[in-house]
Design a protein around this motif. Structure first.
Motif: not given
Lengths: 164, 164
Positions: B7-8, B21, B53, B57-58, B82, B110-111, B134
């Motif tokens: 996860r990011h 985004e 992704s 952030r990813a 996402p 992502h979650e 995270k």
């Protein structure tokens, strides 16, 4: 409440002249488990109580956890012996104790029981979807209200190699 | 084959003037993710490829993993944005590549998508039984033969705090 399921360390091979319940940790099993215990301590974890299967290899694992000062309290429970039943443990061991919400309990036992217990807590049934190595551990959060069966969440699953 | 779902790290809060985004990792998110990446490297892990992704952030999280030399190869995939679908990723990304059995692939996303993907691999359905923080990660082994859906096994799930 958090439950930490910890599998005993590497033990002597099965052999005709040793009863299964008497098998001890090997030297390697002991050393690896000690390193895991020290790492867990360093991560800031502590348990209100450690409950162990009465089998020698589990009891020795619990003793290593106690020696690393991960808990002041420990006891044996036959619920944690091989083929132990999580419903019995919940109903006859955990529920009567009426622990507060923030209690952290470590259970030292055997496979495939521990990963089955985890799946019953998470999913309500056994799916054989988890790999729990010797001296590895699983961390599960029980719900604050209602039955934990099928309503708990897993936040940690680790093989010992990532704790050395 | 092993899949690592990552996860990011901690990102800027949602706010009207920034597109979702475009949200970046915060300073804390960046530092924590760097520590996690260094610890994973020290544990001896390496990935044949990191797929991320396309969200900022990813992508920034993947860049940190690449900077820690966890992989030489990385690429973006819209499957990991996402609401991405694991069936699509398996059918249109993974299967055509025909990777050898011992391939290790990291997926940065992502979650709640990543923990749902994990549960679909393990159980064939989403049960909301996993907590993925995270900069935390999940390690899953796909079966050598047959569909991975409902037939994979999890060997690792860790919050970042146990990797710092």
């Amino acid at each position: 409440m958090e439950i930490y399921l910890i599998r005993h360390g590497i033990a002597e091979e099965r052999q005709p002249e040793i009863k299964d319940e008497e098998r001890s940790l090997t030297k390697e099993g002991r050393q690896k488990t000690e390193k895991v215990a020290q790492r867990i301590k360093k991560l800031g974890l502590e348990f209100n109580i450690i409950v162990t299967s009465p089998l020698v290899r589990a009891r020795q694992t619990a003793e290593i956890l106690v020696a690393a000062e991960l808990s002041n309290a420990w006891e044996e429970s036959t619920h944690l012996a091989p083929n132990g039943n999580i419903d019995s443990w919940l109903n006859y061991w955990l529920t009567p104790k009426n622990y507060p919400q923030n209690t952290q309990i470590a259970l030292v036992g055997h496979e495939p029981d521990l990963s089955s217990w985890a799946e019953i807590l998470l999913l309500g049934e056994v799916k054989h979807s988890l790999v729990l190595k010797k001296a590895g551990m699983i961390g599960i959060k029980l719900p604050e209200i209602g039955s934990p069966l099928g309503n708990s969440q897993m936040f940690w699953l680790t093989p010992p190699k990532y704790l050395l």
